[in-house]
Each structure stands twice: as C-alpha cells, then as structure tokens.
Design a protein around this motif. Structure first.
Motif, short mmCIF file in Angstrom:
data_model
loop_
_atom_site.label_atom_id
_atom_site.label_comp_id
_atom_site.label_asym_id
_atom_site.label_seq_id
_atom_site.Cartn_x
_atom_site.Cartn_y
_atom_site.Cartn_z
N HIS A 121 15.57 -47.17 44.90
CA HIS A 121 14.41 -46.67 44.17
C HIS A 121 13.15 -47.30 44.76
O HIS A 121 12.91 -48.49 44.62
CB HIS A 121 14.54 -46.99 42.68
CG HIS A 121 15.67 -46.27 42.02
ND1 HIS A 121 15.52 -45.04 41.40
CD2 HIS A 121 17.00 -46.59 41.89
CE1 HIS A 121 16.68 -44.64 40.92
NE2 HIS A 121 17.59 -45.56 41.20
N ILE A 160 8.94 -46.79 45.00
CA ILE A 160 7.81 -46.13 44.34
C ILE A 160 7.23 -45.05 45.24
O ILE A 160 6.93 -45.28 46.42
CB ILE A 160 6.72 -47.16 43.98
CG1 ILE A 160 7.27 -48.16 42.97
CG2 ILE A 160 5.48 -46.46 43.41
CD1 ILE A 160 6.29 -49.27 42.61
N GLY A 161 7.08 -43.85 44.69
CA GLY A 161 6.49 -42.75 45.45
C GLY A 161 7.48 -41.95 46.25
O GLY A 161 7.11 -40.96 46.90
N GLU A 162 8.77 -42.36 46.25
CA GLU A 162 9.80 -41.64 47.00
C GLU A 162 10.95 -41.26 46.08
O GLU A 162 11.17 -41.90 45.05
CB GLU A 162 10.33 -42.51 48.15
CG GLU A 162 9.27 -42.89 49.17
CD GLU A 162 9.84 -43.73 50.30
OE1 GLU A 162 11.09 -43.83 50.39
OE2 GLU A 162 9.07 -44.30 51.07
N ASP A 207 14.85 -31.59 45.52
CA ASP A 207 14.63 -32.72 46.41
C ASP A 207 15.88 -33.57 46.69
O ASP A 207 16.38 -33.58 47.82
CB ASP A 207 13.51 -33.63 45.86
CG ASP A 207 13.59 -33.80 44.35
OD1 ASP A 207 14.70 -33.90 43.83
OD2 ASP A 207 12.52 -33.82 43.70
#
Length: 207
Positions: free
Chosen positions: A182, A184-186, A74
């Motif tokens: 940063h 959340i979720g990525e 990723d």
C-alpha cells in the motif's frame, strides 16, 4: 596414521560446516507462509470452461488465487498482466504447472461466458471461477480474503475486494498469502519481484 588424521580433519570440517550453516540465518520468504499448509473447505464453483470447479481442480499444480471482476478498472487488469509476465519465471522453479485463478466477486455481472473471454485473453494458464454469493462468500472468506456486496438493484458500482494473492500447493492446500503493498497515491498491488523470490523458496522447500 596419516590417513586417520586426514579422516579426522575431514570429519571435523564437515561438522563445523554443518554447524555454521545452521547458525547462519536461513533465507526466509516475506509472504505469510502456513506451516503446515491449511486445508481448504469443500467448495463448488462455476468454472470459465463451462464445468464445475471444486477442490480436486487445485491438485497437481501450484495455483495463485486472487479476487477480482471483469469491470474492475485498475487492480484486476494490472494484477492479471503482471502475473502473465511473471508466470514463465515461476514455472522455472516447479516441475508441476503453475496456474492462476481469478475468483470473480461480481456474480451479478460476471457470467461464465464473460469470465471465459476475460481470462482467456491472458493465456491458457488463466482460469476464472464464479458463484452466487451463497457459495462464493464462504469460499472467499475461508481463504482469508474479502469483498463487498453492492446494494440490491444497484447497476453501476465498484466492488471493493482484497488485493492479496493466495498460493495453493499441489496437494490443494493453502500454502501462503502474498500481501499487497500500500503506497499513497498508487493502487495496492502485490510486488511480483517479491512474489517470484518467495515462490522459489516455498517451491524448493515443498515436498
């Protein structure tokens, strides 16, 4: 008398202009900028061109360094693709080349041939370097980055590593660190829009 008066008015206006300029807040990059830039400890790594890469290879260009590996699912391909898109814009603000170095943190699986194929996909301004951990870890750590080392004998694994991008100036010294966002979720990635804005400021101030 009139000429003298005009000269005095012009001088006052100039002084006032300088004072106002100095009073106004100056444009500042969001990146962590080192002033003065920091020397990078001597290193020797294996380059994706089949030769050895050392400190001299960082001179005469702006270089964006980041840790990654070819099996990365990723962060690495996303960062590489984003940098490929943004490089032309960065180059507009520099009279010397702007290059990208991917520092492989997976020496067990990333040999020179594999890194060469991976980096060349993104263009001629991309270069890969690797080394065994004895040479690699001190180099990465000296840049202020980190990565994890898998257990001996482990085959199917992920390597945790920094998502930040390092900027090295044309003298081969560490100039700045672009930190990852940063959310959340990525996946954590560096904002390319902010990187481009910061690079323009840094490159303009560099002498």
């Amino acid at each position: 008398m009139q000429k003298l008066l005009l000269s005095i008015v012009a001088l006052v206006a100039l002084v006032a202009g300088i004072a106002i300029y100095n009073w106004l807040p100056q444009e500042q990059p969001q990146a962590l900028v080192y002033e003065p830039a920091r020397a990078i400890a001597p290193f020797t790594l294996d380059g994706s061109d089949g030769g050895l890469a050392d400190n001299s290879n960082l001179e005469g260009q702006w270089t964006l360094l980041f840790t990654g590996y070819t099996f990365c699912p990723d962060i690495c391909p996303t960062t590489m693709a984003d940098l490929r898109k943004i490089l032309p814009e960065l180059q507009e603000h520099s009279v010397v080349p702007v290059k990208v170095w991917m520092i492989s943190v997976d020496p067990q699986r990333d040999d020179v041939d594999r890194i060469q194929k991976y980096t060349s996909f993104f263009g001629e301004n991309f270069y890969g370097v690797r080394a065994e951990h004895q040479r690699l870890y001190p180099f990465v750590n000296g840049l202020g980055l980190m990565y994890s080392i898998p257990d001996e004998g482990e085959q199917d694994y992920l390597v945790n590593h920094s998502a930040a991008i390092i900027l090295v100036n044309p003298a081969g010294n560490l100039q700045a660190i672009f930190k990852a966002e940063h959310v959340i979720g990525e996946i954590p990635t560096v904002s390319m829009e902010q990187l481009a804005q910061d690079f323009e400021i840094i490159a303009r101030r560099y002498h």
